[in-house]
Design an enzyme around this catalytic site. Structure first.
Site, PDB file in Angstrom:
ATOM      1  N   PHE A  52       0.887  -1.075  -0.229  1.00 44.96           N
ATOM      2  CA  PHE A  52      -0.304   0.098   0.009  1.00 44.96           C
ATOM      3  C   PHE A  52       0.688   1.075  -0.287  1.00 44.96           C
ATOM      4  O   PHE A  52       2.122   1.489   0.395  1.00 44.96           O
ATOM      5  CB  PHE A  52      -0.855  -0.096   1.221  1.00 44.96           C
ATOM      6  CG  PHE A  52      -2.312   0.851   1.501  1.00 44.96           C
ATOM      7  CD1 PHE A  52      -2.632   0.890   0.011  1.00 44.96           C
ATOM      8  CD2 PHE A  52      -1.428   2.054   1.893  1.00 44.96           C
ATOM      9  CE1 PHE A  52      -4.153   1.759  -0.142  1.00 44.96           C
ATOM     10  CE2 PHE A  52      -2.829   2.754   1.077  1.00 44.96           C
ATOM     11  CZ  PHE A  52      -4.002   2.528   0.691  1.00 44.96           C
ATOM     12  N   ASP A  62       2.267  -6.329   7.743  1.00 44.49           N
ATOM     13  CA  ASP A  62       1.540  -5.708   7.344  1.00 44.49           C
ATOM     14  C   ASP A  62       0.627  -5.962   7.470  1.00 44.49           C
ATOM     15  O   ASP A  62       0.206  -6.915   5.860  1.00 44.49           O
ATOM     16  CB  ASP A  62       1.529  -4.250   6.325  1.00 44.49           C
ATOM     17  CG  ASP A  62      -0.131  -3.225   6.595  1.00 44.49           C
ATOM     18  OD1 ASP A  62      -1.049  -3.327   6.789  1.00 44.49           O
ATOM     19  OD2 ASP A  62      -0.198  -1.749   6.120  1.00 44.49           O
ATOM     20  N   TYR A  90      -9.968  -1.379  10.837  1.00 40.72           N
ATOM     21  CA  TYR A  90     -11.761  -1.257  10.164  1.00 40.72           C
ATOM     22  C   TYR A  90     -12.411  -1.749   8.643  1.00 40.72           C
ATOM     23  O   TYR A  90     -13.035  -1.669   8.021  1.00 40.72           O
ATOM     24  CB  TYR A  90     -11.914   0.565   9.288  1.00 40.72           C
ATOM     25  CG  TYR A  90     -10.536   0.663   8.740  1.00 40.72           C
ATOM     26  CD1 TYR A  90     -10.738   0.628   7.355  1.00 40.72           C
ATOM     27  CD2 TYR A  90      -9.674   1.677   9.117  1.00 40.72           C
ATOM     28  CE1 TYR A  90      -9.443   1.587   6.490  1.00 40.72           C
ATOM     29  CE2 TYR A  90      -8.618   1.564   9.002  1.00 40.72           C
ATOM     30  CZ  TYR A  90      -8.090   1.753   7.620  1.00 40.72           C
ATOM     31  OH  TYR A  90      -6.976   2.188   6.435  1.00 40.72           O
ATOM     32  N   LYS A  91     -11.340  -2.461   8.633  1.00 40.73           N
ATOM     33  CA  LYS A  91     -11.685  -3.577   7.107  1.00 40.73           C
ATOM     34  C   LYS A  91     -12.942  -4.877   7.944  1.00 40.73           C
ATOM     35  O   LYS A  91     -13.867  -4.693   8.351  1.00 40.73           O
ATOM     36  CB  LYS A  91     -10.934  -3.836   6.506  1.00 40.73           C
ATOM     37  CG  LYS A  91     -10.176  -2.724   6.025  1.00 40.73           C
ATOM     38  CD  LYS A  91      -8.940  -2.553   5.323  1.00 40.73           C
ATOM     39  CE  LYS A  91      -7.984  -2.094   4.655  1.00 40.73           C
ATOM     40  NZ  LYS A  91      -8.273  -0.864   3.825  1.00 40.73           N
ATOM     41  N   ARG A 138     -12.529  -3.774  -7.281  1.00 36.25           N
ATOM     42  CA  ARG A 138     -12.401  -4.990  -5.590  1.00 36.25           C
ATOM     43  C   ARG A 138     -13.331  -5.370  -5.411  1.00 36.25           C
ATOM     44  O   ARG A 138     -14.516  -4.555  -5.488  1.00 36.25           O
ATOM     45  CB  ARG A 138     -11.485  -4.712  -5.115  1.00 36.25           C
ATOM     46  CG  ARG A 138     -10.273  -3.861  -5.468  1.00 36.25           C
ATOM     47  CD  ARG A 138      -9.211  -3.161  -4.310  1.00 36.25           C
ATOM     48  NE  ARG A 138     -10.140  -2.652  -3.721  1.00 36.25           N
ATOM     49  CZ  ARG A 138      -9.444  -2.194  -2.126  1.00 36.25           C
ATOM     50  NH1 ARG A 138      -8.347  -2.660  -2.060  1.00 36.25           N
ATOM     51  NH2 ARG A 138     -10.341  -0.913  -1.244  1.00 36.25           N
TER      52      ARG A 138
END
Length: 401
Positions: free
Chosen positions: A117, A188, A213-214, A360
């Site tokens: 990322f 990560d 938060y995912k 996605r």
């Protein structure tokens, strides 16, 4: 066996929406609304500042970062007492990398990949520039990482699952190789934690970081977490020496003394309201098997791939075809992928888009089932086969894609 009909009932999903974007922002658990309202009114509202000692059911708000860290630790295979929650993922990446580099003096290479990322790479570049000691951030293609691990590498810094394609690295194998070469590994877990079984202890990770938060459904802006392996926990020097990482923060000493173990990685004041929502979200995982989650996610993903490839020949699979080589998302390429995604969202199927051409779709069996997959494929096929995406309103780019 995990009862996914029961977990589905724990989420507050809008009527008529098929939500395939939990890999970007998890939906709201029903309990979170009540718990946040309670902490706002009954704790912040009534207890005021005494909530730091009396809130959160008498445990005190100040204890939340470590207690929630242990709850997350059970989902990522961490030893008890070695995960703490707080701050943002960018901050945790910076902390982990700064500490790791000090433990490998004399080496100058931080190895990462082009699937990482961008924020992780930005934080690394910023840190290395500030250090001013000639460090190099070496970025290679994901498939070239293993061969690029040499005795030059101080730190291997990777996101386990590629945010674009869902490609999954082999944590255990790559960590073993960098250790054999005398370096350290930072992982990560932003697209791993809550998506499938993770074993940071068994995999030998030195540091691991991630957001909540995912797949953990902690809500927008939910705090991040950091793991430090036991063998390093009392050696890692916190580059960001925040007052809550001090051994005795309320002694208000002018000199910094790091706290014990992972607590030294605390920086700022805990975000109590956000942590309350996260605490409620983590309740969903009680009685849930991550092995069951993984098996069902693979089944749903495979159904989706087969359906899309049969009905939408213009879309090209961007994710690894072998389920073992990807996380819990599936990506397809299409030149007008942004417009297609907007057309899908307009019809109640929510995924997202990543430039330049990737659509996605996340598959989280906590709230997604076979009927959702069938319906999503049918709607996508209708959009593609009738070029319903080819409208000006679907091509106007919003700030968030």
């Amino acid at each position: 066996m995990t009862d996914f009909s029961a977990t589905r009932a724990m989420f507050d999903l809008p009527e008529g929406v098929i939500y395939l974007d939990g890999n970007s922002l998890g939906p709201m658990p029903r309990a979170a609304k009540m718990r946040v309202a309670e902490v706002v009114s009954a704790e912040w509202g009534e207890m005021l500042i005494t909530g730091w000692n009396r809130g959160w059911g008498g445990r005190g708000w100040m204890s939340m970062p470590v207690a929630l860290g242990d709850r997350i630790g059970r989902l990522i295979g961490a030893e008890p007492g070695h995960v703490v929650v707080g701050d943002t993922l960018s901050i945790k990446v910076y902390q982990a990398l700064a500490s790791a580099l000090e433990m490998v003096p004399g080496r100058k290479v931080v190895l990462s990949d082009s699937g990482n990322f961008p924020t992780d790479l930005y934080m690394a570049n910023g840190l290395l520039t500030s250090l001013g000691h000639g460090h190099e951030l070496r970025v290679v293609a994901p498939e070239e990482v293993e061969d690029a691990i040499t005795d030059e590498v101080a730190v291997l810094m990777l996101t386990e699952v590629d945010y674009r394609t869902g490609r999954r690295h082999d944590m255990r194998a790559l960590t073993a190789k960098v250790h054999a070469q005398g370096g350290l590994a930072i992982w990560d877990l932003a697209h791993s934690a809550g998506a499938f079984p993770v074993d940071v202890a068994g995999g030998g990770a030195d540091f691991a970081v991630g957001c909540t938060y995912k797949y953990l459904n902690g809500g927008p802006g939910a705090p991040a977490f950091i793991y430090v392996a036991p063998r390093l926990a009392d050696r890692a020097r916190p580059a960001l020496a925040g007052w809550l990482g001090h051994e005795a923060p309320f002694a208000f000493e002018l000199d910094y003394r790091p706290g014990a173990g992972v607590e030294r990685m605390r920086v700022g004041t805990p975000p109590v309201i956000q942590m309350t929502a996260l605490d409620a979200a983590l309740d969903v995982w009680e009685g849930v098997s991550l092995e069951d989650v993984r098996a069902k996610s693979v089944e749903l993903s495979e159904r989706f791939i087969a359906g899309v490839e049969a009905a939408c020949p213009d879309l090209v699979l961007a994710s690894p075809r072998d389920a073992a080589g990807r996380g819990s998302q599936v990506s397809f390429r299409f030149d007008e992928g942004y417009a297609v995604m907007q057309a899908l969202i307009a019809r109640g199927v929510i995924g997202d888009f990543r430039a330049p051409d990737i659509m996605r779709f996340g598959f989280t069996p906590l709230y997604i089932d076979e009927a959702d997959v069938r319906a999503a494929v049918a709607i996508l096929a209708e959009i593609m086969n009738n070029r319903l995406w080819d409208r000006p309103e679907y091509k106007r780019r919003a700030k968030v894609t």
